[in-house]
Write a protein that holds these residues in place. Structure first.
Motif, PDB file in Angstrom:
ATOM      1  N   VAL A   1       0.855  -1.186   0.000  1.00  0.00           N
ATOM      2  CA  VAL A   1       0.000   0.000   0.000  1.00  0.00           C
ATOM      3  C   VAL A   1       0.888   1.233   0.000  1.00  0.00           C
ATOM      4  O   VAL A   1       1.831   1.333   0.782  1.00  0.00           O
ATOM      5  N   GLY A   2       0.578   2.176  -0.888  1.00  0.00           N
ATOM      6  CA  GLY A   2       1.379   3.390  -0.958  1.00  0.00           C
ATOM      7  C   GLY A   2       2.626   3.179  -1.790  1.00  0.00           C
ATOM      8  O   GLY A   2       2.739   2.242  -2.572  1.00  0.00           O
ATOM      9  N   ALA A   3       3.586   4.081  -1.622  1.00  0.00           N
ATOM     10  CA  ALA A   3       4.804   4.043  -2.423  1.00  0.00           C
ATOM     11  C   ALA A   3       5.636   2.812  -2.084  1.00  0.00           C
ATOM     12  O   ALA A   3       5.772   2.427  -0.939  1.00  0.00           O
ATOM     13  N   ASP A   4       6.185   2.205  -3.112  1.00  0.00           N
ATOM     14  CA  ASP A   4       7.073   1.056  -2.966  1.00  0.00           C
ATOM     15  C   ASP A   4       8.395   1.431  -3.643  1.00  0.00           C
ATOM     16  O   ASP A   4       8.501   1.394  -4.865  1.00  0.00           O
ATOM     17  N   PRO A   5       9.409   1.804  -2.874  1.00  0.00           N
ATOM     18  CA  PRO A   5      10.668   2.278  -3.465  1.00  0.00           C
ATOM     19  C   PRO A   5      11.301   1.275  -4.427  1.00  0.00           C
ATOM     20  O   PRO A   5      11.837   1.669  -5.463  1.00  0.00           O
ATOM     21  N   ARG A   6      11.227  -0.022  -4.080  1.00  0.00           N
ATOM     22  CA  ARG A   6      11.835  -1.017  -4.960  1.00  0.00           C
ATOM     23  C   ARG A   6      11.122  -1.074  -6.297  1.00  0.00           C
ATOM     24  O   ARG A   6      11.763  -1.126  -7.359  1.00  0.00           O
ATOM     25  N   ARG A   7       9.775  -1.029  -6.267  1.00  0.00           N
ATOM     26  CA  ARG A   7       9.023  -1.072  -7.524  1.00  0.00           C
ATOM     27  C   ARG A   7       9.259   0.193  -8.339  1.00  0.00           C
ATOM     28  O   ARG A   7       9.450   0.133  -9.561  1.00  0.00           O
ATOM     29  N   GLU A   8       9.284   1.346  -7.669  1.00  0.00           N
ATOM     30  CA  GLU A   8       9.505   2.606  -8.378  1.00  0.00           C
ATOM     31  C   GLU A   8      10.882   2.634  -9.031  1.00  0.00           C
ATOM     32  O   GLU A   8      11.036   3.090 -10.172  1.00  0.00           O
ATOM     33  N   ARG A   9      11.880   2.122  -8.326  1.00  0.00           N
ATOM     34  CA  ARG A   9      13.234   2.083  -8.895  1.00  0.00           C
ATOM     35  C   ARG A   9      13.257   1.155 -10.115  1.00  0.00           C
ATOM     36  O   ARG A   9      13.844   1.496 -11.158  1.00  0.00           O
ATOM     37  N   ALA A  10      12.626  -0.010  -9.999  1.00  0.00           N
ATOM     38  CA  ALA A  10      12.620  -0.962 -11.105  1.00  0.00           C
ATOM     39  C   ALA A  10      11.922  -0.378 -12.329  1.00  0.00           C
ATOM     40  O   ALA A  10      12.422  -0.496 -13.459  1.00  0.00           O
ATOM     41  N   LEU A  11      10.784   0.255 -12.121  1.00  0.00           N
ATOM     42  CA  LEU A  11      10.059   0.859 -13.242  1.00  0.00           C
ATOM     43  C   LEU A  11      10.873   1.974 -13.896  1.00  0.00           C
ATOM     44  O   LEU A  11      10.885   2.119 -15.120  1.00  0.00           O
ATOM     45  N   ARG A  12      11.568   2.750 -13.076  1.00  0.00           N
ATOM     46  CA  ARG A  12      12.377   3.852 -13.621  1.00  0.00           C
ATOM     47  C   ARG A  12      13.517   3.310 -14.486  1.00  0.00           C
ATOM     48  O   ARG A  12      13.777   3.812 -15.586  1.00  0.00           O
TER      49      ARG A  12
ATOM     50  N   ASN B   1      24.886  -7.491 -12.408  1.00  0.00           N
ATOM     51  CA  ASN B   1      25.943  -8.485 -12.561  1.00  0.00           C
ATOM     52  C   ASN B   1      25.564  -9.656 -13.456  1.00  0.00           C
ATOM     53  O   ASN B   1      26.421 -10.246 -14.104  1.00  0.00           O
ATOM     54  N   ASN B   2      24.289 -10.037 -13.447  1.00  0.00           N
ATOM     55  CA  ASN B   2      23.899 -11.219 -14.201  1.00  0.00           C
ATOM     56  C   ASN B   2      22.421 -11.177 -14.537  1.00  0.00           C
ATOM     57  O   ASN B   2      21.675 -10.322 -14.067  1.00  0.00           O
ATOM     58  N   ARG B   3      21.987 -12.129 -15.359  1.00  0.00           N
ATOM     59  CA  ARG B   3      20.619 -12.135 -15.875  1.00  0.00           C
ATOM     60  C   ARG B   3      19.592 -12.428 -14.796  1.00  0.00           C
ATOM     61  O   ARG B   3      18.425 -12.051 -14.938  1.00  0.00           O
ATOM     62  N   VAL B   4      20.000 -13.112 -13.726  1.00  0.00           N
ATOM     63  CA  VAL B   4      19.061 -13.345 -12.632  1.00  0.00           C
ATOM     64  C   VAL B   4      18.636 -12.023 -12.008  1.00  0.00           C
ATOM     65  O   VAL B   4      17.470 -11.821 -11.673  1.00  0.00           O
ATOM     66  N   GLN B   5      19.566 -11.093 -11.877  1.00  0.00           N
ATOM     67  CA  GLN B   5      19.221  -9.791 -11.317  1.00  0.00           C
ATOM     68  C   GLN B   5      18.284  -9.017 -12.246  1.00  0.00           C
ATOM     69  O   GLN B   5      17.428  -8.266 -11.778  1.00  0.00           O
ATOM     70  N   VAL B   6      18.443  -9.202 -13.560  1.00  0.00           N
ATOM     71  CA  VAL B   6      17.493  -8.593 -14.496  1.00  0.00           C
ATOM     72  C   VAL B   6      16.101  -9.165 -14.257  1.00  0.00           C
ATOM     73  O   VAL B   6      15.098  -8.432 -14.204  1.00  0.00           O
TER      74      VAL B   6
ATOM     75  N   LEU C   1      14.588  -7.676 -11.209  1.00  0.00           N
ATOM     76  CA  LEU C   1      14.163  -6.296 -11.461  1.00  0.00           C
ATOM     77  C   LEU C   1      12.804  -6.273 -12.158  1.00  0.00           C
ATOM     78  O   LEU C   1      11.917  -5.462 -11.825  1.00  0.00           O
ATOM     79  N   VAL C   2      12.613  -7.166 -13.118  1.00  0.00           N
ATOM     80  CA  VAL C   2      11.333  -7.258 -13.827  1.00  0.00           C
ATOM     81  C   VAL C   2      10.218  -7.659 -12.857  1.00  0.00           C
ATOM     82  O   VAL C   2       9.117  -7.102 -12.902  1.00  0.00           O
ATOM     83  N   HIS C   3      10.514  -8.582 -11.947  1.00  0.00           N
ATOM     84  CA  HIS C   3       9.531  -8.977 -10.934  1.00  0.00           C
ATOM     85  C   HIS C   3       9.225  -7.812 -10.005  1.00  0.00           C
ATOM     86  O   HIS C   3       8.076  -7.577  -9.655  1.00  0.00           O
TER      87      HIS C   3
END
Length: 257
Positions: free
Chosen positions: A181-192, A242-247, A250-252
């Protein structure tokens, strides 16, 4: 005590001369290309697990075990001494666990890749290690040939997850918790970060988030495998990962899969 698959009887690895372990083709390929063997450091607090993994990998012509460590705190010195390409890292160790050791190791200049071996399936600890830069996860009951192939893939710059962990990880990230609920910094960073990509780059990133291989992405997006590899390399550079798992993570985080 955790068991390592393929170790039978009194510490005897189950070898298959015609399979990935002991592959003459792999050794010949390495010799032909001029590349040396993949150097591996084994980190596990259980001496029997270390012995089993050493015997499994010691029978492979294009892999060389360059050291062992019984705790995460021993990893920096072991890495400096052995200069491994890949570190096989246990998570649960009594003093410094594999998660903290992975974070410290990946913060070093030009660190080796980390492949985590664990007895349990995906949870927050798995996610933490992957975000810290681990190239993948395998369960300790993974067959020996698959462990060897995973070491080779990780050394070549490809992330790897056992199928069971991939399914559990995706379920955990996408469905285990309600939307914040509300702002999610991790999601906002990923979308950016993802918004700065081209449309084609985002398509490849989303495919990685779904756990697709390079060949599967090539088929879905009508590209050559070489082109997919080029896009993955570009994504890592642009996203500073560093690797495709981190990509995929980020998408998740962005909620795109």
């Amino acid at each position: 005590m955790a068991a390592v698959a393929g170790v039978t009887g009194p510490g005897r690895p189950a070898m298959n001369p015609s399979g990935p372990i002991g592959s003459d083709a792999a050794a010949a390929g390495a010799e032909a290309s001029g590349a040396g063997p993949v150097r591996v450091l084994i980190v596990d607090d259980d001496p029997l697990v270390r012995a089993g993994l050493s015997m499994i990998l010691g029978g492979v012509p294009d892999v060389r075990v360059v050291g062992e460590a019984a705790d995460g705190g021993e990893v920096p010195a072991a890495v400096a001494a052995g200069r491994p390409d890949v570190v096989l890292m246990d998570i649960r160790m009594p003093r410094l666990d594999g998660l903290a050791a992975t974070e410290a190791l990946r913060a070093l200049p030009d660190p080796p890749e980390v492949l985590v071996l664990t007895t349990f399936h995906a949870d927050e600890q798995v996610l933490r290690a992957l975000r810290a830069g681990a190239a993948g996860f395998l369960l300790k009951d993974t067959p020996p040939g698959e462990i060897v192939q995973a070491v080779r893939r990780v050394a070549a710059g490809e992330a790897t997850l056992s199928p069971a962990i991939t399914r559990a990880l995706i379920a955990h990230v996408t469905g285990a918790a309600p939307a914040p609920v509300g702002a999610d910094p991790r999601r906002e960073r990923a979308l950016r970060l993802l918004a700065a990509l081209s449309e084609r780059e985002r398509e490849v990133a989303v495919a990685l988030g779904r756990g697709r291989t390079n060949a599967e992405i090539a088929g879905e997006l009508y590209m050559s495998v070489a082109t997919v590899k080029a896009y993955v390399s570009r994504l890592l550079t642009r996203l500073e990962l560093n690797n495709r798992v981190q990509v995929a993570l980020l998408v998740h985080d962005a909620g795109l899969v």
